[in-house]
Design an enzyme around this catalytic site. Structure first.
Site, mmCIF file in Angstrom:
data_model
loop_
_atom_site.group_PDB
_atom_site.id
_atom_site.type_symbol
_atom_site.label_atom_id
_atom_site.label_comp_id
_atom_site.label_asym_id
_atom_site.label_seq_id
_atom_site.Cartn_x
_atom_site.Cartn_y
_atom_site.Cartn_z
ATOM 1 N N MET A 79 0.819 -1.212 0.000
ATOM 2 C CA MET A 79 0.000 0.000 0.000
ATOM 3 C C MET A 79 0.857 1.268 0.000
ATOM 4 O O MET A 79 2.064 1.222 0.230
ATOM 5 C CB MET A 79 -0.932 -0.003 1.206
ATOM 6 N N HIS A 80 0.195 2.396 -0.261
ATOM 7 C CA HIS A 80 0.706 3.748 -0.022
ATOM 8 C C HIS A 80 1.746 4.251 -1.021
ATOM 9 O O HIS A 80 2.059 5.435 -1.018
ATOM 10 C CB HIS A 80 1.321 3.885 1.384
ATOM 11 N N ASP A 235 -2.722 -4.975 0.393
ATOM 12 C CA ASP A 235 -2.240 -6.282 0.835
ATOM 13 C C ASP A 235 -2.916 -6.781 2.105
ATOM 14 O O ASP A 235 -3.235 -7.978 2.220
ATOM 15 C CB ASP A 235 -0.716 -6.291 0.990
#
Length: 483
Positions: A79-80, A235
């Site tokens: 992520m991110h 995830d």
């Protein structure tokens, strides 16, 4: 057949399941992380494509017939990450990853704007996407001026697979641009980083179709044209789909590169002051809360590099019988920390070292330190209104029975060990591919695996672990100003 693709930090995993959700085959392609400066963490998006081609190529050679029968593809990913594209959809720079802390000043500036916590339900952490773009605007203005789209890592894979700009709610919730309660981009928050919705991908639910496989890739891999690509999930939400943690009260603890304590909810329950993440789940009408530590197995891998012994060798030296914590305490803040401290500058430490401190005492301290960091997460979840009675253990670190016992005793709750099988993010992604392709009921598909064993807290050692946890808690404020 259904294919799950999980873009992790260390590699891409491709996993095939059949209509009965049995795992048919899996393969991986490796990835490396670039750390050009302290606190920086980057990957080239081209490497994600190469790793995916490697993983799918392995499946094509070993299970070509099954690959040809795929009807749906699900995506999961780290992520991110800020994947910044120009006019031609080419990356303008390496992706700034989830564990990169360079944007801590921009994160603090955005977090000081009360709209961010009010709309997203979360602190603006340095690892989130919005502050990275603000850092780029402040430090790479020429590149920022060429920015046309910002994609999350798995959604860049989707662009390559399908040609479309899409994301979904669970991953988008970790950007600091999503109205998490209403599941839509916030124009106000985007404007605060000099962007607009034109710079964002279209949003779908994780169970919905979001593009189809490009004809040239279908021919290359011997697959049918028009294979549905699901929205997918970040995830952790994908792992929850794989573990069946989709109903209220269901929870898991993940011991991967990072550590996660994850709880599913059927309503939006923000409490940003606790440093708990409140995100959309991959299923419609569902949310989740999670506490995140940045260095779980990464802490053990660090010790492995220092000692020259593999992580498996280090944990094997401890045996299976849990011992009371010794005099050595380890703070696992190798890359800073999220929950509960939101501190990008803090770094790890050993305390209480003596002449008697040998390799096994250092290993025990690492395992205990990660367990205590997860206890911090449990306390933060309680403050956010979520109480857990048990969790299911997943991730590479969960294979250590000693670590499982330490976590159960530190948290004071039972830890369930799933029956043998692969129930992680790639499996969850494959489930989402099945749902999107067949229009299946998400709750009927995302069921929990059988429990092979349950590790209960060691009540005889509970007092010793509580005392050691209080020592652990006292160390953070003692070293905070020294970093």
């Amino acid at each position: 057949m259904y294919l799950g693709l999980d873009l992790g930090t260390s590699g891409v995993k491709a996993l095939l399941i059949d209509p009965d959700q049995r795992v048919v085959a899996s393969a991986t392609g490796d990835l490396d992380v670039s750390r050009p400066r302290p606190g920086w963490s980057e990957q080239a998006p081209a490497d994600w494509i190469a790793a995916t081609e490697t993983a799918i190529g392995k499946l094509q050679r070993s299970h070509g017939r099954e690959l040809a029968a795929v009807r749906g593809i699900g995506l999961s990913g780290q992520m991110h990450g800020a994947t910044v594209l120009g006019e031609d959809d080419r990356p303008l720079r390496p992706c700034i990853l989830w564990n990169d802390t360079r944007s801590h000043e921009q994160a603090a500036q955005l977090d000081a704007d009360p709209r961010f916590r009010r709309i997203t339900g979360n602190i603006v952490f340095p690892g989130f996407t919005a502050p990275k773009i603000a850092w780029m605007r402040d430090n790479e203005p020429d590149l920022f001026a060429r920015l046309r789209k910002v994609l999350l890592p798995k959604d860049y894979l989707r662009l390559w697979l399908s040609g479309g700009h899409f994301s979904e709610m669970s991953d988008a919730a970790g950007t600091s641009w999503l109205d998490v309660e209403n599941r839509s981009w916030s124009g106000d928050l985007l404007a605060a980083t000099s962007l607009s919705e034109e710079n964002m991908p279209a949003l779908v639910e994780g169970t919905q179709p979001a593009g189809a496989l490009r004809p040239d890739l279908a021919r290359q891999w011997g697959m049918a044209e028009g294979v549905v690509i699901a929205g997918g999930a970040g995830d952790n939400a994908a792992s929850a789909c794989g573990m069946g943690a989709v109903r209220p009260g269901q929870a898991f603890v993940s011991l991967g590169t990072s550590g996660v304590l994850f709880a599913a909810n059927d309503s939006y329950l923000p409490n940003p002051e606790s440093a708990v993440h409140t995100f959309c789940h991959a299923l419609p009408g569902a949310w989740h809360q999670m506490g995140v530590i940045l260095s779980a197995t990464d802490s053990l891998n660090w010790l492995s590099g220092v000692t020259g012994r593999s992580a498996g060798e280090l944990t094997a030296e401890l045996g299976d019988d849990l011992k009371a914590p010794g005099s050595v305490t380890f703070l696992p803040y190798l890359s800073g920390e999220r929950t509960p401290h939101n501190d990008a500058a803090i770094r790890g430490a050993y305390a209480g070292l003596g002449h008697e401190s040998d390799r096994t005492s250092l290993t025990r301290a690492v395992l205990e330190g990660v367990a205590f960091a997860l206890r911090d997460n449990l306390e933060a979840l309680k403050a956010a209104g979520t109480r857990l009675e048990r969790v299911t253990a997943i991730g590479g670190g969960s294979r250590s029975r000693y670590w499982q016992k330490a976590i159960a005793t530190a948290l004071g709750i039972a830890v369930d060990i799933p029956a043998d099988g692969d129930f992680g993010a790639a499996f969850g992604a494959a489930r989402l591919g099945l749902i999107a392709a067949e229009g299946a009921d998400p709750l009927s598909v995302c069921t929990a695996p059988a429990t092979a064993a349950t590790v209960k807290p060691d009540t005889a050692l509970a007092g010793a672990f509580e005392e050691a946890y209080q020592r652990y808690r006292a160390l953070y404020p003692a070293i905070r100003g020294t970093m």
